[in-house]
Design an enzyme around this catalytic site. Structure first.
Site, PDB file in Angstrom:
ATOM      1  N   ALA A  61     -20.423  -8.202  12.930  1.00  0.00           N
ATOM      2  CA  ALA A  61     -19.484  -9.263  13.302  1.00  0.00           C
ATOM      3  C   ALA A  61     -19.591  -9.549  14.795  1.00  0.00           C
ATOM      4  CB  ALA A  61     -18.065  -8.828  12.959  1.00  0.00           C
ATOM      5  N   GLY A 105     -20.873  -5.064  10.209  1.00  0.00           N
ATOM      6  CA  GLY A 105     -20.719  -6.057   9.145  1.00  0.00           C
ATOM      7  C   GLY A 105     -22.060  -6.429   8.521  1.00  0.00           C
ATOM      8  N   GLU A 150     -22.662  -3.947   5.986  1.00  0.00           N
ATOM      9  CA  GLU A 150     -21.702  -4.143   4.887  1.00  0.00           C
ATOM     10  C   GLU A 150     -22.166  -5.279   3.964  1.00  0.00           C
ATOM     11  OE1 GLU A 150     -18.437  -4.186   7.803  1.00  0.00           O
ATOM     12  OE2 GLU A 150     -17.374  -2.857   6.430  1.00  0.00           O
ATOM     13  N   GLU A 197     -18.768   0.541  14.214  1.00  0.00           N
ATOM     14  CA  GLU A 197     -17.429   0.029  14.522  1.00  0.00           C
ATOM     15  C   GLU A 197     -16.572   1.045  15.264  1.00  0.00           C
ATOM     16  OE1 GLU A 197     -19.052  -0.393  11.725  1.00  0.00           O
ATOM     17  OE2 GLU A 197     -18.672  -2.361  10.845  1.00  0.00           O
TER      18      GLU A 197
HETATM   19  C1  LIG Z   1     -27.583  -4.921  18.410  1.00  0.00           C
HETATM   20  C2  LIG Z   1     -27.892  -3.987  19.535  1.00  0.00           C
HETATM   21  C3  LIG Z   1     -28.395  -2.650  19.008  1.00  0.00           C
HETATM   22  C4  LIG Z   1     -29.006  -4.645  20.397  1.00  0.00           C
HETATM   23  O1  LIG Z   1     -29.248  -3.853  21.534  1.00  0.00           O
HETATM   24  P1  LIG Z   1     -30.172  -4.426  22.720  1.00  0.00           P
HETATM   25  O2  LIG Z   1     -30.206  -3.371  23.773  1.00  0.00           O
HETATM   26  O3  LIG Z   1     -31.437  -4.926  22.154  1.00  0.00           O
HETATM   27  O4  LIG Z   1     -29.429  -5.716  23.253  1.00  0.00           O
HETATM   28  P2  LIG Z   1     -28.016  -5.823  23.931  1.00  0.00           P
HETATM   29  O5  LIG Z   1     -27.135  -4.699  23.558  1.00  0.00           O
HETATM   30  O6  LIG Z   1     -28.223  -6.092  25.373  1.00  0.00           O
HETATM   31  O7  LIG Z   1     -27.432  -7.127  23.246  1.00  0.00           O
HETATM   32  C5  LIG Z   1     -27.949  -8.415  23.570  1.00  0.00           C
HETATM   33  C6  LIG Z   1     -26.775  -9.347  23.694  1.00  0.00           C
HETATM   34  O8  LIG Z   1     -26.160  -9.477  22.411  1.00  0.00           O
HETATM   35  C7  LIG Z   1     -24.760  -9.193  22.524  1.00  0.00           C
HETATM   36  N1  LIG Z   1     -24.335  -8.607  21.251  1.00  0.00           N
HETATM   37  C8  LIG Z   1     -24.942  -7.646  20.566  1.00  0.00           C
HETATM   38  N2  LIG Z   1     -24.283  -7.382  19.427  1.00  0.00           N
HETATM   39  C9  LIG Z   1     -23.233  -8.233  19.409  1.00  0.00           C
HETATM   40  C10 LIG Z   1     -22.172  -8.455  18.479  1.00  0.00           C
HETATM   41  N3  LIG Z   1     -22.075  -7.745  17.343  1.00  0.00           N
HETATM   42  N4  LIG Z   1     -21.268  -9.384  18.789  1.00  0.00           N
HETATM   43  C11 LIG Z   1     -21.356 -10.108  19.932  1.00  0.00           C
HETATM   44  N5  LIG Z   1     -22.334  -9.953  20.848  1.00  0.00           N
HETATM   45  C12 LIG Z   1     -23.247  -9.028  20.572  1.00  0.00           C
HETATM   46  C13 LIG Z   1     -24.662  -8.236  23.705  1.00  0.00           C
HETATM   47  O9  LIG Z   1     -23.376  -8.253  24.248  1.00  0.00           O
HETATM   48  C14 LIG Z   1     -25.705  -8.834  24.649  1.00  0.00           C
HETATM   49  O10 LIG Z   1     -25.167  -9.959  25.290  1.00  0.00           O
HETATM   50  P3  LIG Z   1     -24.641  -9.911  26.801  1.00  0.00           P
HETATM   51  O11 LIG Z   1     -24.340 -11.314  27.132  1.00  0.00           O
HETATM   52  O12 LIG Z   1     -23.395  -9.055  26.773  1.00  0.00           O
HETATM   53  O13 LIG Z   1     -25.720  -9.263  27.619  1.00  0.00           O
HETATM   54  C15 LIG Z   1     -26.660  -3.764  20.426  1.00  0.00           C
HETATM   55  O14 LIG Z   1     -26.319  -4.957  21.069  1.00  0.00           O
HETATM   56  C16 LIG Z   1     -25.475  -3.305  19.654  1.00  0.00           C
HETATM   57  O15 LIG Z   1     -25.330  -2.133  19.396  1.00  0.00           O
HETATM   58  N6  LIG Z   1     -24.586  -4.236  19.313  1.00  0.00           N
HETATM   59  C17 LIG Z   1     -23.306  -3.926  18.703  1.00  0.00           C
HETATM   60  C18 LIG Z   1     -23.452  -3.701  17.235  1.00  0.00           C
HETATM   61  C19 LIG Z   1     -22.116  -3.416  16.633  1.00  0.00           C
HETATM   62  O16 LIG Z   1     -21.342  -2.652  17.154  1.00  0.00           O
HETATM   63  N7  LIG Z   1     -21.846  -4.040  15.489  1.00  0.00           N
HETATM   64  C20 LIG Z   1     -20.569  -3.913  14.810  1.00  0.00           C
HETATM   65  C21 LIG Z   1     -19.737  -5.076  15.155  1.00  0.00           C
HETATM   66  S1  LIG Z   1     -18.086  -4.920  14.520  1.00  0.00           S
HETATM   67  C22 LIG Z   1     -18.258  -5.300  12.863  1.00  0.00           C
HETATM   68  O17 LIG Z   1     -19.304  -5.635  12.421  1.00  0.00           O
HETATM   69  C23 LIG Z   1     -16.994  -5.204  12.069  1.00  0.00           C
HETATM   70  C24 LIG Z   1     -17.245  -5.296  10.577  1.00  0.00           C
HETATM   71  O18 LIG Z   1     -16.900  -4.104   9.957  1.00  0.00           O
HETATM   72  C25 LIG Z   1     -16.554  -6.464   9.970  1.00  0.00           C
HETATM   73  C26 LIG Z   1     -15.064  -6.429  10.078  1.00  0.00           C
HETATM   74  C27 LIG Z   1     -14.445  -7.532   9.334  1.00  0.00           C
HETATM   75  C28 LIG Z   1     -13.022  -7.562   9.679  1.00  0.00           C
HETATM   76  C29 LIG Z   1     -12.234  -7.991   8.513  1.00  0.00           C
HETATM   77  C30 LIG Z   1     -10.815  -7.564   8.620  1.00  0.00           C
HETATM   78  C31 LIG Z   1     -10.080  -8.604   9.291  1.00  0.00           C
HETATM   79  C32 LIG Z   1      -8.680  -8.234   9.437  1.00  0.00           C
HETATM   80  C33 LIG Z   1      -8.129  -9.123  10.485  1.00  0.00           C
HETATM   81  C34 LIG Z   1      -6.725  -9.249  10.258  1.00  0.00           C
HETATM   82  C35 LIG Z   1      -6.151  -9.989  11.395  1.00  0.00           C
HETATM   83  C36 LIG Z   1      -4.730  -9.921  11.255  1.00  0.00           C
HETATM   84  C37 LIG Z   1      -4.134 -10.766  12.276  1.00  0.00           C
HETATM   85  O19 LIG Z   1      -4.476 -10.623  13.460  1.00  0.00           O
HETATM   86  O20 LIG Z   1      -3.337 -11.588  11.893  1.00  0.00           O
END
Ligand SMILES: CC(C)(COP(=O)(O)OP(=O)(O)OC[C@H]1O[C@@H](n2cnc3c(N)ncnc32)[C@H](O)[C@@H]1OP(=O)(O)O)[C@@H](O)C(=O)NCCC(=O)NCCSC(=O)C[C@@H](O)CCCCCCCCCCCCC(=O)O
Ligand SMILES: NC(=O)c1ccc[n+]([C@@H]2O[C@H](COP(=O)([O-])OP(=O)(O)OC[C@H]3O[C@@H](n4cnc5c(N)ncnc54)[C@H](O)[C@@H]3O)[C@@H](O)[C@H]2O)c1
Length: 729
Positions: A64, A104, A107, A127
């Site tokens: 996400a 995500g 998932e 996460e």
């Molecule tokens: C992917 C990586 C391993 C890549 O590493 P690398 O070194 O190659 O590159 P960078 O880390 O420099 O990344 C490049 C660039 O990309 C940005 N970035 C990377 N990943 C993301 C991301 N996921 N989102 C946004 N941006 C991202 C990074 O910041 C860099 O940009 P910048 O400008 O900052 O230099 C590495 O990047 C990495 O590890 N990324 C993170 C991976 C991660 O943690 N993924 C999990 C994300 S969380 C998720 O997926 C949650 C899920 O479980 C879905 C959840 C659904 C929720 C549903 C429930 C909703 C309930 C809400 C209720 C609300 C109620 C209410 O408020 O009313």
């Protein structure tokens, strides 16, 4: 993810594959919508017999969009609903996992009926590292697929696993070396017509354990112990417990409740801030407008390390691990032999940890690692890291020699903890090539590399040092030159307060406990014992604060018109150097022992000291301990920002999280100050400063006062309130 990094759903008929998805960074609402549309279209199209989901540009998905969690407009199709939609498809859906499938993204793959991974792909549910849990039904599907122990391990640590590990665990069905998308389509064609019920994870039971409840209770205790006040790991365990105790749909509801609880916690905000801060500090700026985008690093094909003491050993080890050939130099053969043994031991341990990659280290090969006392062997290296005693005269002598011997373009680095980079550089004929690379102990473990530019350091030198950090898999943070740089400069007032608290009535173990409960890995006294009390003692002697150079008649508890505590000096004078001598602020089982026990000897030393100096001990509560130590450290941080020694508060926070054991779930000291509220930090500093007017470290920084006067702006706006950007940046 942007276009080029999105998920694609492709309908696979006998001869027909059609892409539907649109990509953005992170799974955005647009990607969700596109996938939903794609699936519905594929389901409705009788010529489509199976569906394949893949990413673009060789990456399945990073999960996400993390920035979206703090967005006020979280609406539209939900990821969990999409995963259910995939799973309920009447046509087989196969995930083609290349690059990464994280959070995500994984998932989504778990919703698919089959998963094919490229051999280099990495998968994980990170996460928890963002203060969350897998919120798209991952905590309910993964245990059903790979069992509770393996699922819990992945979910509570957030670790990334390789395709081979995923295959072993049963997370993927196939690992391929060639074209993953083609392999996935091949599999899709093979499984057309086969029953999908057994492939739908929501319909499977969680594989039972002999004592699931006992296992989960033990796991909860383990993560509590490891996570030290961090909520997410514990709630991850609760979510997995729900998978074992509830039907799938009720487990999903529980997962959602726990996710929402975490999402609204300050910890998730802090951890996500830390994630972006670590990426933001990769972009640096320095005097004269030099900046990361305009500077190219020089190649780093070989290195030398001078001095194989505590730090040099660790530095050699990380260079070898990064495949950079090293020449390791000592002052004489006796020290060289001791250093060589220590390095070999470290490398053997590292090789064991790395298991199958160990051979790649090849550290018995002199072309990879050479030990010498001959400076001439440093002639051709691209980089030299000096790690000799903290002694300016010695460092200058070495840099003078290096500037004569090394090739002109070699980068000359010093690992000094606090000394003036410009003065060291002045001993060379090429100050533009001199830079501070401040490693943290143990150097082969700690992630931080503080990179200090001097007045003449060139942008190329800074870029090369940042490249070094990357090669060593460390977090490089570029800062300016001042006594103690950023990390140690902020540490001085913190430790100073801790010692003053002892004078006034606390005990070392009480102060440590408060700060460890706050989340520090170790409190200031355990830390001093670990580092060695003699290190600071030597530095204070060098500064003329203690020892024979102090002018006669100087009051014992005052130096240069301000409060000074000679307590640490007294400990050293009685041979208490910390762990290395078996006694320090604590007692240890032996010299070099690691188990700290409160020491009655120190308690009576404190009582005697207070008596001698007429100090009436008082009870000091936890709040005062916390405020005086932390706010003094934060106050110095504001002074550093105002002087332009660091480009922004993120730099200070990344330094503290990665080099000083600051609890990550509190986001770093400056983020913490913002959370507490700057008006409160200021008010409490004013209060403590009034009580201790002879302690400059408690006198509020003018920059902090200004920010409060400007209405307590958010952290990301702080730097715009500096009256003028410092000429240093
Ligand atoms: C992917 C990586 C391993 C890549 O590493 P690398 O070194 O190659 O590159 P960078 O880390 O420099 O990344 C490049 C660039 O990309 C940005 N970035 C990377 N990943 C993301 C991301 N996921 N989102 C946004 N941006 C991202 C990074 O910041 C860099 O940009 P910048 O400008 O900052 O230099 C590495 O990047 C990495 O590890 N990324 C993170 C991976 C991660 O943690 N993924 C999990 C994300 S969380 C998720 O997926 C949650 C899920 O479980 C879905 C959840 C659904 C929720 C549903 C429930 C909703 C309930 C809400 C209720 C609300 C109620 C209410 O408020 O009313
Ligand atoms: N120990 C720490 O926790 C720590 C952390 C960060 C930075 N530092 C800094 O790193 C540097 C080294 O610290 P350390 O703790 O490793 O010191 P150390 O006393 O453990 O080791 C210093 C080594 O330098 C060698 N040496 C001295 N003169 C030499 C010469 N002329 N040629 C070659 N080798 C020589 C000594 O023989 C010794 O092995 C210092 O500047 C220190 O301030 C130390």
């Amino acid at each position: 993810m942007r276009r080029g990094r999105g998920l694609h759903a492709a309908g696979a008929g006998p001869e027909r594959y059609q892409g539907y998805g649109r990509g953005l960074r992170g799974i955005s609402l647009a990607v969700l919508q596109a996938l939903e549309d794609g699936l519905e279209k594929a389901d409705a199209d009788p010529s489509v017999k199976a569906v394949m989901i893949c990413g673009e540009n060789g990456k399945f998905s990073a999960g996400a969009d993390i920035r979206g969690f703090s967005s006020p407009n979280r609406q539209g199709p939900s990821l969990a609903a999409l995963v259910s939609l995939i799973e309920s498809s009447k046509k087989p859906v196969v995930a083609a996992i290349e690059g990464i499938a994280l959070g995500g993204g994984l998932e989504v793959a778990l919703g698919c009926h089959y998963r094919v991974a490229h051999v280099k792909a990495r998968m994980g549910l990170p996460e928890v590292t963002l203060g969350l849990l897998p919120g798209a039904e991952g905590t309910q599907r993964l245990p059903r697929l790979i069992g509770v122990p393996a699922a819990l391990d992945m979910i509570t640590t957030g670790k990334h696993i390789s395709a081979h590990e995923a295959l072993k665990l049963g997370l993927v069905d196939e690992v391929v070396e060639a074209n993953t998308v083609e392999a996935a389509m091949h599999l899709a064609n093979q499984v057309i017509g086969q029953p999908l019920g057994p492939r739908r994870l929501s319909l499977r039971p969680v594989p039972p354990l002999p004592d699931t409840d006992g296992f989960l209770r033990a796991a909860r205790l383990r993560v509590r112990e490891r996570a030290r006040g961090c909520l997410a790991p514990e709630l991850c365990v609760q979510a997995v417990r729900a998978a074992t105790e509830l039907p799938f749909s009720a487990g999903v509801r529980r997962e959602r409740e726990l996710f929402v609880e975490l999402l609204s916690s300050g910890q998730a905000r802090a951890l996500q801030y830390a994630f972006f801060a670590e990426r933001a500090v990769r972009r640096w700026s320095a005097p004269g407008g030099a900046a990361s985008h305009g500077a190219a690093p020089r190649p780093l094909r070989s290195a030398a390390v001078i001095g194989l003491g505590t730090m040099g050993r660790g530095i050699v080890t990380c260079l070898v691990k990064a495949n950079i050939p090293v020449v390791a130099l000592e002052q004489n053969l006796e020290y060289l032999n001791v250093g060589r043994k220590a390095v070999m031991l470290l490398l053997e341990r590292e090789a064991k940890k790395m298991e199958q990659d160990a051979q790649a280290l090849d550290f018995h090969n002199p072309a990879r690692l050479q030990f010498t006392v001959d400076f001439d062997l440093l002639r051709d290296v691209d980089l030299v890291i000096e790690a000799v005693f903290e002694d300016m005269a010695l460092k200058k002598e070495i840099f003078h020699k290096l500037s004569r011997i090394c090739k002109p373009e070699a980068l000359l680095c010093t690992n000094t903890s606090a000394l003036d980079i410009d003065e060291i550089a002045s001993a060379t004929s090429r100050p533009e090539q001199v830079i501070g690379t401040h490693f943290f102990s143990p150097a082969h473990v700690m992630r931080l590399l503080e990179i200090i530019y001097g007045r003449h350091t060139s942008p190329t030198a800074i870029a090369t040092a940042m490249q070094l950090a990357r090669a060593l898999r460390k977090v490089g943070v570029v800062v300016g030159n001042c006594f103690g740089f950023v990390g140690n400069r902020m540490m001085f007032p913190y430790v100073e307060q801790a010692v003053f608290l002892l004078e006034e009535g606390s005990r070392p173990e009480e102060v440590d406990q408060v700060l460890e409960d706050f989340g520090f890995k170790i409190g200031p006294f355990r830390m001093s014992d670990l580092a060695g009390l003699d290190v600071g003692w030597r530095s204070r002697q060098g500064q003329g604060l203690t020892g024979p150079s102090v002018p006669a008649g100087t009051p014992a508890r005052q130096r240069l018109g301000r409060r000074y505590s000679p307590l640490p000096d007294l400990l050293c004078e009685s041979g208490r150097f910390g762990q290395k001598s078996g006694t320090g602020w604590y007692r240890y089982e032996r010299a070099g022992g690691r188990t700290a026990t409160p020491d009655p000897g120190v308690h009576s030393l404190l009582a005697q000291y207070r008596h001698t100096h007429g100090i009436r001990p008082r009870h000091i509560d936890q709040e005062e301990i916390l405020e005086r130590c932390l706010f003094a450290l934060i106050n110095e941080g504001f002074a550093i920002l105002a002087e332009g020694i660091a480009a922004g508060p993120e730099h200070l926070d990344v330094i503290y999280i990665n080099g000083y054991g600051w609890p990550r779930h509190r986001g770093g000291p400056m983020f913490y100050a913002a959370t507490v509220g700057l008006p409160r930090v200021l008010a409490r500093l004013q209060h403590h400063s009034q009580a201790h007017p002879d302690v400059p470290g408690l006198r509020p920084s003018a920059f902090l006062e200004k920010l409060v006067a400007m209405g307590n702006p958010p952290l990301k706006e702080w730097m715009s309130y500096l009256s003028q950007q410092s000429p240093r940046l």
